[in-house]
Design a protein around this motif. Structure first.
Motif, mmCIF file in Angstrom:
data_model
loop_
_atom_site.group_PDB
_atom_site.id
_atom_site.type_symbol
_atom_site.label_atom_id
_atom_site.label_comp_id
_atom_site.label_asym_id
_atom_site.label_seq_id
_atom_site.Cartn_x
_atom_site.Cartn_y
_atom_site.Cartn_z
ATOM 1 N N LEU A 192 0.826 -1.194 0.000
ATOM 2 C CA LEU A 192 0.000 0.000 0.000
ATOM 3 C C LEU A 192 0.868 1.253 0.000
ATOM 4 C CD1 LEU A 192 -2.737 -1.048 2.580
ATOM 5 C CD2 LEU A 192 -2.835 -1.159 0.094
ATOM 6 N N ASP A 193 0.474 2.202 -0.824
ATOM 7 C CA ASP A 193 1.150 3.491 -0.826
ATOM 8 C C ASP A 193 0.665 4.317 0.357
ATOM 9 O OD1 ASP A 193 2.475 2.813 -3.120
ATOM 10 O OD2 ASP A 193 1.035 3.786 -4.457
ATOM 11 N N GLY A 194 1.492 5.203 0.820
ATOM 12 C CA GLY A 194 1.119 6.073 1.928
ATOM 13 C C GLY A 194 2.238 6.155 2.942
ATOM 14 N N ASP A 195 2.135 7.147 3.815
ATOM 15 C CA ASP A 195 3.199 7.356 4.783
ATOM 16 C C ASP A 195 2.812 6.911 6.182
ATOM 17 O OD1 ASP A 195 1.292 9.230 5.322
ATOM 18 O OD2 ASP A 195 2.588 10.983 4.986
ATOM 19 N N GLY A 196 1.643 6.271 6.328
ATOM 20 C CA GLY A 196 1.209 5.824 7.639
ATOM 21 C C GLY A 196 1.818 4.476 8.001
ATOM 22 N N PRO A 197 1.689 4.060 9.258
ATOM 23 C CA PRO A 197 2.276 2.797 9.702
ATOM 24 C C PRO A 197 1.668 1.573 9.021
ATOM 25 C CG PRO A 197 0.872 3.746 11.408
ATOM 26 C CD PRO A 197 1.034 4.786 10.360
ATOM 27 N N VAL A 198 0.384 1.612 8.695
ATOM 28 C CA VAL A 198 -0.248 0.451 8.065
ATOM 29 C C VAL A 198 0.337 0.219 6.674
ATOM 30 C CG1 VAL A 198 -2.412 -0.525 7.231
ATOM 31 C CG2 VAL A 198 -2.362 0.731 9.390
ATOM 32 N N ALA A 199 0.444 1.298 5.898
ATOM 33 C CA ALA A 199 1.031 1.159 4.564
ATOM 34 C C ALA A 199 2.459 0.644 4.667
ATOM 35 C CB ALA A 199 0.997 2.513 3.842
ATOM 36 N N GLU A 200 3.208 1.133 5.644
ATOM 37 C CA GLU A 200 4.594 0.694 5.810
ATOM 38 C C GLU A 200 4.661 -0.787 6.182
ATOM 39 O OE1 GLU A 200 8.671 1.949 8.251
ATOM 40 O OE2 GLU A 200 6.799 3.069 8.542
ATOM 41 N N VAL A 201 3.766 -1.227 7.064
ATOM 42 C CA VAL A 201 3.739 -2.648 7.447
ATOM 43 C C VAL A 201 3.471 -3.526 6.234
ATOM 44 C CG1 VAL A 201 2.391 -4.374 8.707
ATOM 45 C CG2 VAL A 201 3.126 -2.297 9.859
ATOM 46 N N THR A 202 2.543 -3.122 5.365
ATOM 47 C CA THR A 202 2.253 -3.958 4.183
ATOM 48 C C THR A 202 3.475 -4.062 3.283
ATOM 49 O OG1 THR A 202 1.381 -2.109 2.846
ATOM 50 C CG2 THR A 202 -0.185 -3.294 4.256
ATOM 51 N N ARG A 203 4.197 -2.971 3.120
ATOM 52 C CA ARG A 203 5.367 -3.002 2.243
ATOM 53 C C ARG A 203 6.484 -3.863 2.851
ATOM 54 N NH1 ARG A 203 3.964 2.617 1.764
ATOM 55 N NH2 ARG A 203 5.652 3.214 3.199
ATOM 56 N N ILE A 204 6.680 -3.753 4.156
ATOM 57 C CA ILE A 204 7.714 -4.558 4.814
ATOM 58 C C ILE A 204 7.409 -6.045 4.654
ATOM 59 C CG2 ILE A 204 8.672 -5.186 7.066
ATOM 60 C CD1 ILE A 204 8.373 -2.233 7.881
#
Length: 408
Positions: free
Chosen positions: A232-244
């Motif tokens: 997921l694109d975005g700068d929030g923690p959820v988007a970051e978790v999906t990318r990780i």
């Protein structure tokens, strides 16, 4: 004060009542039976008809002769005289036909409603309601209650709202409209029971469980959605978790609370595939690892978190493609997901089923079958072959499709 009609005699009242009743049937009438007549009534009838002897106490009188006698007596037709004495003559046959037409219109409207055509399992719900008849015999009241129930069904699964809040938001501010025992609540619960193939909940605890399963006052931590390859694109923690997780080749489990947290969530405008069973996600991860394309799992009937995520993805331009089990429950789940998210079918056509069925020649029975809105021939084929095909049987084909969207 209105003058009484000259033929409005107490001794002839039984005759006029019998004529009025027969004419009000709306059917052709050639004769009418009157009585019982007392002595005065028999004499009055003999005088009216010009008889040379008294009729019996319950005579049958030809209507044409009576009409002629009345016309000779006062210059007006029998129908005019009876109307003047007893009031308007109604057409009960026409009234019954009119009411039947109104009832049919209500059930025809309900059966053709977009909510029902998108999830044909609800036709069983329509049939049950039709058997039980209109609410208070009123087409207007019935349609209003059904409209309210359909409004609620269209909003389910809810986004974790308490039931009174959901009711107030959807039903003209009435926070009690979905209270236990209300007509709309009963209609919605019966529809959900039909969709899920369960018994109508018969206790307060069971009804709360059904509402909870439909996302009403869901625990925002226990309602989760499982996905792989989701970046997921975005700068929030959820988007970051999906990318990780995606970059590491791991699945991600997102709670409803996370999906509703502040911060932008978006996915690049590309296909997102959806499966019913988690085992397909496991196979996709094994084959593609960190190169796995976006794949979301409903894990059976989708909860609020699943629908919330899929709708967000679709709003951001992702094209959703759904595959599930070829059995009765799988078809209903597929119809539900497609109706709620506008997902398109993925290898869910009759040709796909016929090609897959030989892989499980002794497969389980598909159970209760309801129409598949996206393919009118699918359920007929399933009914003929009586073989269920679960996703795992065709996982290799699904993975081959996903390979075309492999990342990196």
């Amino acid at each position: 004060m209105t003058d009484r009609h000259p033929l409005d005699l107490p001794e002839l009242r039984p005759l006029w009542s019998a004529v009025h009743d027969r004419l009000s049937t709306g059917r052709p009438v050639s004769r009418v039976r009157s009585g019982p007549l007392d002595e005065a009534g028999r004499e009055a009838l003999a005088d009216l008809l010009g008889l040379d002897r008294l009729p019996g106490t319950e005579p049958t009188i030809p209507l044409a002769g009576l009409d002629g006698a009345v016309l000779d007596a006062c210059g007006r037709s029998l129908r005019d005289v009876v109307t003047a004495i007893l009031g308007p003559i109604h057409d009960r046959a026409a009234e019954r036909a009119r009411k039947a037409g109104q009832r049919d219109a209500v059930w025809g409207w309900l059966a053709g409603h977009s909510m029902v055509t998108a999830q044909p399992a609800l036709l069983e719900w329509v049939g049950h309601l039709r058997t039980n008849g209109l609410v208070d015999g009123s087409p207007d009241r019935t349609r209003a209650l059904l409209t309210a129930a359909l409004t609620v069904l269209a909003a389910l699964p809810a986004d974790g709202e308490p039931l009174p809040v959901l009711a107030a938001r959807l039903l003209d501010g009435d926070s009690h409209a979905l209270d236990d025992g209300t007509p709309v609540s009963g209609l919605v619960l019966r529809a959900l029971a039909v969709l899920h193939g369960t018994d109508l909940p018969d206790s307060a605890e069971a009804r709360r469980a059904v509402w909870s399963g439909a996302g009403v006052a869901d625990d925002q931590l226990s309602a989760t959605v499982l996905a792989v390859g989701l970046r997921l694109d975005g700068d929030g923690p959820v988007a970051e978790v999906t990318r990780i997780c995606a970059d590491a080749g791991h699945p991600v489990s997102l709670t409803l609370a996370q999906l509703r947290s502040p911060g932008g969530l978006a996915v690049p405008a590309r296909p997102v595939h959806i499966t019913e069973n988690p085992s397909v996600l496991a196979l996709a991860l094994r084959r593609f690892g960190r190169h796995c394309p976006p794949l979301v799992c409903t894990a059976g009937w989708p909860n609020t978190a699943v629908i919330h995520l899929l709708r967000r993805l679709a709003e951001d331009g992702a094209s959703l493609r759904y595959h599930g089990d070829f059995d009765g429950e799988g078809i209903r789940i597929a119809a539900h997901v497609m109706a709620k998210t506008d997902a398109a079918p993925w290898r869910m056509a009759v040709g796909d089923y016929r090609a897959a069925a030989p892989r499980v020649p002794t497969g389980p029975d598909p159970g209760r079958l309801t129409p598949a809105p996206w393919d009118g021939e699918l359920v007929d084929a399933m009914a003929a072959l009586r073989t269920a095909v679960v996703e795992e049987v065709v996982a290799d084909l699904l993975l081959d499709d996903l390979a075309e969207h492999r990342l990196g």
